[in-house]
Design a protein around this motif. Structure first.
Motif, short mmCIF file in Angstrom:
data_model
loop_
_atom_site.label_atom_id
_atom_site.label_comp_id
_atom_site.label_asym_id
_atom_site.label_seq_id
_atom_site.Cartn_x
_atom_site.Cartn_y
_atom_site.Cartn_z
N LEU A 36 32.51 34.06 32.24
CA LEU A 36 33.15 34.91 33.22
C LEU A 36 34.66 34.85 33.07
O LEU A 36 35.34 35.88 33.14
CB LEU A 36 32.72 34.49 34.63
N LYS A 37 35.20 33.67 32.84
CA LYS A 37 36.65 33.53 32.67
C LYS A 37 37.13 34.29 31.43
O LYS A 37 38.13 35.00 31.49
CB LYS A 37 37.05 32.06 32.57
N LYS A 38 36.42 34.15 30.32
CA LYS A 38 36.82 34.87 29.10
C LYS A 38 36.80 36.38 29.34
O LYS A 38 37.72 37.09 28.94
CB LYS A 38 35.89 34.51 27.94
N ALA A 39 35.76 36.87 29.99
CA ALA A 39 35.66 38.30 30.26
C ALA A 39 36.76 38.76 31.22
O ALA A 39 37.36 39.82 31.02
CB ALA A 39 34.28 38.62 30.83
N LEU A 40 37.04 37.96 32.23
CA LEU A 40 38.09 38.31 33.19
C LEU A 40 39.46 38.30 32.53
O LEU A 40 40.28 39.19 32.79
CB LEU A 40 38.06 37.36 34.39
N ASP A 41 39.70 37.33 31.65
CA ASP A 41 40.98 37.30 30.92
C ASP A 41 41.15 38.57 30.10
O ASP A 41 42.25 39.15 30.06
CB ASP A 41 41.03 36.07 30.01
N ARG A 42 40.08 39.02 29.45
CA ARG A 42 40.16 40.27 28.66
C ARG A 42 40.41 41.48 29.56
O ARG A 42 41.18 42.36 29.24
CB ARG A 42 38.88 40.48 27.86
N LEU A 43 39.78 41.49 30.73
CA LEU A 43 39.93 42.59 31.66
C LEU A 43 41.35 42.67 32.20
O LEU A 43 41.89 43.76 32.40
CB LEU A 43 38.93 42.42 32.83
N MET A 44 41.98 41.52 32.44
CA MET A 44 43.30 41.48 33.08
C MET A 44 44.45 41.75 32.10
O MET A 44 45.59 41.85 32.53
CB MET A 44 43.52 40.13 33.76
N LEU A 94 36.40 28.22 40.46
CA LEU A 94 36.90 29.51 40.93
C LEU A 94 38.35 29.38 41.39
O LEU A 94 39.20 30.21 41.04
CB LEU A 94 36.04 30.05 42.07
N MET A 95 38.65 28.35 42.17
CA MET A 95 40.01 28.18 42.70
C MET A 95 41.02 27.90 41.60
O MET A 95 42.18 28.28 41.71
CB MET A 95 40.04 27.06 43.74
N THR A 96 40.58 27.27 40.51
CA THR A 96 41.49 26.90 39.43
C THR A 96 41.60 27.98 38.36
O THR A 96 42.69 28.25 37.86
CB THR A 96 41.01 25.58 38.77
N ASN A 97 40.48 28.59 38.00
CA ASN A 97 40.44 29.47 36.82
C ASN A 97 40.13 30.94 37.10
O ASN A 97 40.39 31.79 36.26
CB ASN A 97 39.39 28.96 35.84
N LEU A 98 39.53 31.21 38.24
CA LEU A 98 39.10 32.58 38.54
C LEU A 98 39.56 32.97 39.94
O LEU A 98 38.77 33.39 40.79
CB LEU A 98 37.57 32.67 38.44
N THR A 99 40.86 32.88 40.18
CA THR A 99 41.39 33.06 41.53
C THR A 99 41.10 34.42 42.17
O THR A 99 40.99 34.47 43.39
CB THR A 99 42.91 32.77 41.56
N PRO A 100 40.94 35.51 41.41
CA PRO A 100 40.62 36.77 42.10
C PRO A 100 39.21 36.78 42.71
O PRO A 100 38.92 37.58 43.59
CB PRO A 100 40.71 37.83 41.00
N ASP A 116 32.65 36.98 45.89
CA ASP A 116 33.33 38.20 46.30
C ASP A 116 34.26 38.65 45.18
O ASP A 116 35.27 38.02 44.90
CB ASP A 116 34.11 37.92 47.58
N PHE A 117 33.90 39.76 44.55
CA PHE A 117 34.66 40.30 43.42
C PHE A 117 35.57 41.45 43.84
O PHE A 117 36.17 42.11 42.99
CB PHE A 117 33.70 40.82 42.34
N ARG A 118 35.68 41.74 45.12
CA ARG A 118 36.40 42.93 45.57
C ARG A 118 37.87 42.93 45.17
O ARG A 118 38.46 43.99 44.99
CB ARG A 118 36.25 43.11 47.08
N ASN A 119 38.49 41.74 44.99
CA ASN A 119 39.90 41.69 44.59
C ASN A 119 40.15 42.28 43.20
O ASN A 119 41.29 42.56 42.85
CB ASN A 119 40.42 40.26 44.63
#
Length: 136
Positions: A127-135, A51-57, A72-75
């Protein structure tokens, strides 16, 4: 009846083999429990580092004594319903909704780390792949 009361608390009746297995586990399971606790701690540290390295939000709520991690996904700024859709349909993950524990759980989801590390790696990568697409 006593049996009905146990069932209402989520304790289904056991058979003789179950009672014997439980007794043996308590009496002779110390080495297994120690190994399990070490494994769970390694999994917790792996998730925390990832999380700290790849999924910082996404923030980890430091666990006090469990194999269930609160994330915590609130960010991300998404509604709880949008977060749920994101996790299920984009990341292909099924995490426990924090909201099921009350309104203060909105924006939080719970991850079970009592699983093989490979499964955690796969889940976090999804989760990282999905978050990268979202961002984007």
């Amino acid at each position: 009846t006593f049996r009905h009361h146990l069932m209402s608390l989520g304790f289904p009746p056991t058979n003789l083999f179950g009672r014997i297995a439980c007794e043996v586990a308590y009496r002779e399971g110390g080495a297994w429990l120690d190994a399990l606790l070490r494994y769970l701690d390694k999994n917790r540290r792996f998730v925390q580092d990832y999380l700290m390295t790849n999924l910082t939000p996404i923030q980890l709520v430091e666990p006090e004594a469990t194999y269930l991690l609160w994330l915590d996904f609130r960010n991300l700024g998404l509604s709880h319903e949008d977060l749920e859709r994101f996790l299920v349909y984009e990341a292909k993950l099924w995490l426990n909704q924090g909201k099921m524990f009350g309104d203060e759980g909105e924006g939080f989801f719970r991850m079970n780390i009592a699983t093989p590390k490979k499964r955690l790696q796969d889940a976090l990568y999804q989760l990282k792949k999905a978050l990268d697409r979202l961002m984007r």
